[in-house]
Design an enzyme around this catalytic site. Structure first.
Site, PDB file in Angstrom:
ATOM      1  N   PRO A 164     -15.597  -4.081   2.319  1.00  0.00           N
ATOM      2  CA  PRO A 164     -16.856  -4.292   3.053  1.00  0.00           C
ATOM      3  C   PRO A 164     -17.963  -3.351   2.591  1.00  0.00           C
ATOM      4  CG  PRO A 164     -15.230  -3.173   4.430  1.00  0.00           C
ATOM      5  CD  PRO A 164     -14.504  -3.626   3.203  1.00  0.00           C
ATOM      6  N   LEU A 165     -17.565  -2.197   2.023  1.00  0.00           N
ATOM      7  CA  LEU A 165     -18.575  -1.246   1.523  1.00  0.00           C
ATOM      8  C   LEU A 165     -18.576  -1.232  -0.001  1.00  0.00           C
ATOM      9  CD1 LEU A 165     -17.730   1.632   4.022  1.00  0.00           C
ATOM     10  CD2 LEU A 165     -19.719   0.113   4.075  1.00  0.00           C
ATOM     11  N   TYR A 202       0.857  -1.197   0.000  1.00  0.00           N
ATOM     12  CA  TYR A 202       0.000   0.000   0.000  1.00  0.00           C
ATOM     13  C   TYR A 202       0.888   1.242   0.000  1.00  0.00           C
ATOM     14  CZ  TYR A 202      -3.793  -3.214   1.355  1.00  0.00           C
ATOM     15  OH  TYR A 202      -4.701  -4.246   1.407  1.00  0.00           O
ATOM     16  N   GLY A 250     -17.321   1.855  -1.434  1.00  0.00           N
ATOM     17  CA  GLY A 250     -18.164   3.043  -1.374  1.00  0.00           C
ATOM     18  C   GLY A 250     -19.520   2.865  -2.045  1.00  0.00           C
TER      19      GLY A 250
HETATM   20  N1  LIG Z   1      -6.543  -8.390   0.804  1.00  0.00           N
HETATM   21  C1  LIG Z   1      -6.769  -7.688  -0.267  1.00  0.00           C
HETATM   22  O1  LIG Z   1      -6.475  -8.093  -1.402  1.00  0.00           O
HETATM   23  C2  LIG Z   1      -7.406  -6.335  -0.125  1.00  0.00           C
HETATM   24  C3  LIG Z   1      -7.883  -5.641  -1.258  1.00  0.00           C
HETATM   25  C4  LIG Z   1      -8.483  -4.391  -1.058  1.00  0.00           C
HETATM   26  C5  LIG Z   1      -8.590  -3.867   0.224  1.00  0.00           C
HETATM   27  N2  LIG Z   1      -8.089  -4.558   1.291  1.00  0.00           N
HETATM   28  C6  LIG Z   1      -8.211  -4.045   2.677  1.00  0.00           C
HETATM   29  O2  LIG Z   1      -9.569  -3.794   2.924  1.00  0.00           O
HETATM   30  C7  LIG Z   1      -9.747  -2.458   3.406  1.00  0.00           C
HETATM   31  C8  LIG Z   1     -11.097  -1.945   2.978  1.00  0.00           C
HETATM   32  O3  LIG Z   1     -11.244  -2.007   1.569  1.00  0.00           O
HETATM   33  P1  LIG Z   1     -11.460  -0.726   0.667  1.00  0.00           P
HETATM   34  O4  LIG Z   1     -10.934   0.486   1.365  1.00  0.00           O
HETATM   35  O5  LIG Z   1     -10.914  -1.031  -0.656  1.00  0.00           O
HETATM   36  O6  LIG Z   1     -13.011  -0.685   0.463  1.00  0.00           O
HETATM   37  P2  LIG Z   1     -14.261  -0.252   1.370  1.00  0.00           P
HETATM   38  O7  LIG Z   1     -13.896  -0.191   2.805  1.00  0.00           O
HETATM   39  O8  LIG Z   1     -15.382  -1.107   0.933  1.00  0.00           O
HETATM   40  O9  LIG Z   1     -14.593   1.192   0.827  1.00  0.00           O
HETATM   41  C9  LIG Z   1     -13.755   2.278   0.998  1.00  0.00           C
HETATM   42  C10 LIG Z   1     -14.328   3.429   0.160  1.00  0.00           C
HETATM   43  O10 LIG Z   1     -15.605   3.756   0.657  1.00  0.00           O
HETATM   44  C11 LIG Z   1     -15.646   5.124   1.054  1.00  0.00           C
HETATM   45  N3  LIG Z   1     -16.316   5.166   2.370  1.00  0.00           N
HETATM   46  C12 LIG Z   1     -15.914   4.576   3.512  1.00  0.00           C
HETATM   47  N4  LIG Z   1     -16.798   4.812   4.502  1.00  0.00           N
HETATM   48  C13 LIG Z   1     -17.776   5.574   3.956  1.00  0.00           C
HETATM   49  C14 LIG Z   1     -18.957   6.150   4.475  1.00  0.00           C
HETATM   50  N5  LIG Z   1     -19.327   5.968   5.738  1.00  0.00           N
HETATM   51  N6  LIG Z   1     -19.727   6.888   3.627  1.00  0.00           N
HETATM   52  C15 LIG Z   1     -19.379   7.079   2.331  1.00  0.00           C
HETATM   53  N7  LIG Z   1     -18.252   6.543   1.780  1.00  0.00           N
HETATM   54  C16 LIG Z   1     -17.465   5.810   2.590  1.00  0.00           C
HETATM   55  C17 LIG Z   1     -14.223   5.595   1.145  1.00  0.00           C
HETATM   56  O11 LIG Z   1     -14.143   6.937   0.692  1.00  0.00           O
HETATM   57  P3  LIG Z   1     -13.764   8.123   1.741  1.00  0.00           P
HETATM   58  O12 LIG Z   1     -12.286   8.106   1.855  1.00  0.00           O
HETATM   59  O13 LIG Z   1     -14.290   9.338   1.045  1.00  0.00           O
HETATM   60  O14 LIG Z   1     -14.468   7.823   3.019  1.00  0.00           O
HETATM   61  C18 LIG Z   1     -13.486   4.656   0.202  1.00  0.00           C
HETATM   62  O15 LIG Z   1     -13.451   5.195  -1.097  1.00  0.00           O
HETATM   63  C19 LIG Z   1      -8.543  -1.707   2.790  1.00  0.00           C
HETATM   64  O16 LIG Z   1      -8.267  -0.522   3.499  1.00  0.00           O
HETATM   65  C20 LIG Z   1      -7.462  -2.741   2.924  1.00  0.00           C
HETATM   66  O17 LIG Z   1      -6.931  -2.715   4.253  1.00  0.00           O
HETATM   67  C21 LIG Z   1      -7.520  -5.773   1.132  1.00  0.00           C
END
Ligand SMILES: NC(=O)c1ccc[n+]([C@@H]2O[C@H](COP(=O)([O-])OP(=O)(O)OC[C@H]3O[C@@H](n4cnc5c(N)ncnc54)[C@H](OP(=O)(O)O)[C@@H]3O)[C@@H](O)[C@H]2O)c1
Length: 282
Positions: A210-211, A64, A214
């Site tokens: 999880p979201l 990252y 977004g």
């Molecule tokens: N193992 C793997 O291959 C892998 C792959 C991807 C991710 N991950 C891990 O999983 C974590 C979560 O995944 P992710 O960040 O990709 O996806 P996510 O948690 O599903 O979504 C994050 C996105 O949603 C927005 N968001 C978050 N909370 C919100 C809210 N309450 N209201 C509106 N928008 C919201 C964020 O924008 P804002 O910044 O504007 O809030 C961001 O763009 C990552 O941080 C990482 O640690 C692991």
């Protein structure tokens, strides 16, 4: 699906108690998960807020940034408060923005684990996850290299990410695996069987996206109706559903915003009833 309230904590590997809503630190970098964020002070303030509010599981990876998320975590939080679990990962190379290439050769994993220890300023990483499966390298060899690092005291517990059921079974033959981190949310249930298998084995299931990055924050159908009933947002209901889905799910929503972080954290207090769970599961 259980009707009982979601338990607030789970224990990783029998000895690390964590609150079940963690924090994903991938997005504290820049778009494409490439390079430092535009505002490093804001990223550091967010990480400090996360820990102040009682979150004690932070997910990151060497890839990252690369290196940026781990560096910022250390800058914001070292010396770490007792009980804070930093879970990192290795096994993906970054040739450029939004590009991810598996390299799970033992020699690569040994090197990147050492690099993570230095960046995180740790002697031992509480949870080290194999980030992906490298189809050129048997998973037993990759996990075997991590088990050796564990034997040397550099890793406390081992996890895997982006695995199938058979790959998890093979990894478990090679080492004690305490967590699985796969893509999973209300709209992508391709890991449903693994969620149940992890619960049965007492393994944490860490749903990434999880979201749905977004998309589950938009007001849609059942999610919107249930959100309205709870005076909550769709994002909160999507997270509450994950917490109810099994006693060992450990969602790690990612955000760059303190307001979104606070909103997401409040999801842990939402109790969904059996009807709501059925509606969401359709
Ligand atoms: N193992 C793997 O291959 C892998 C792959 C991807 C991710 N991950 C891990 O999983 C974590 C979560 O995944 P992710 O960040 O990709 O996806 P996510 O948690 O599903 O979504 C994050 C996105 O949603 C927005 N968001 C978050 N909370 C919100 C809210 N309450 N209201 C509106 N928008 C919201 C964020 O924008 P804002 O910044 O504007 O809030 C961001 O763009 C990552 O941080 C990482 O640690 C692991």
């Amino acid at each position: 699906m259980p009707d009982a309230p979601a338990p607030a904590r789970l224990t990783l590997g029998g000895d690390l108690a964590v609150n079940r809503l963690g924090f994903g630190a991938m997005r504290i970098t820049s778009p494409g998960i490439w390079g430092p964020p535009a505002d490093e002070a804001a990223a550091i303030a967010l990480l400090r807020r996360v820990v102040e509010r009682g979150v004690n599981f932070i997910d990151t990876a060497d890839s990252y940034g690369p290196g940026v998320s781990e560096r910022l975590i250390a800058e914001a939080l070292h010396p770490y408060p007792s009980g804070l679990v930093i879970a990192t990962k290795g096994g993906l190379l970054r040739p450029g923005p939004d590009r991810w290439v598996a390299d799970c050769r033992p020699e690569h994993l040994r090197q990147v684990c050492e690099d993570s220890l230095k960046r995180l300023r740790l002697d031992r990483i509480d949870l080290y996850q194999l980030h992906a499966v490298d189809h050129r390298v048997p998973i037993e060899e990759s996990v075997g290299a991590l088990r050796e690092l564990q034997r040397q005291g550099k890793i406390r517990h081992l996890g895997v990410s982006n695995v199938s059921g058979p790959e998890l079974a093979r990894a478990r033959q090679a080492a004690d695996i305490v967590s699985v981190q796969n893509h999973y949310n209300l709209t992508d249930r391709s890991s449903d069987t693994l969620v149940d298998a992890c619960a049965a084995a007492g393994i944490a299931f860490i749903p990434w996206y999880p979201l749905a990055a977004g998309r589950l924050t938009r007001h849609e159908s059942a999610l919107a109706q249930i959100a309205e009933r709870h005076r909550a947002t769709p994002a909160q209901i999507a997270l509450a559903w994950l917490l109810h889905r099994s006693p060992t799910t450990l969602p790690i929503p990612g955000t760059t915003s303190i307001a979104h972080f606070e909103e997401n954290l409040a999801a842990a207090a939402i109790r969904l009833d059996a009807d709501e769970l059925r509606q969401l599961a359709r």
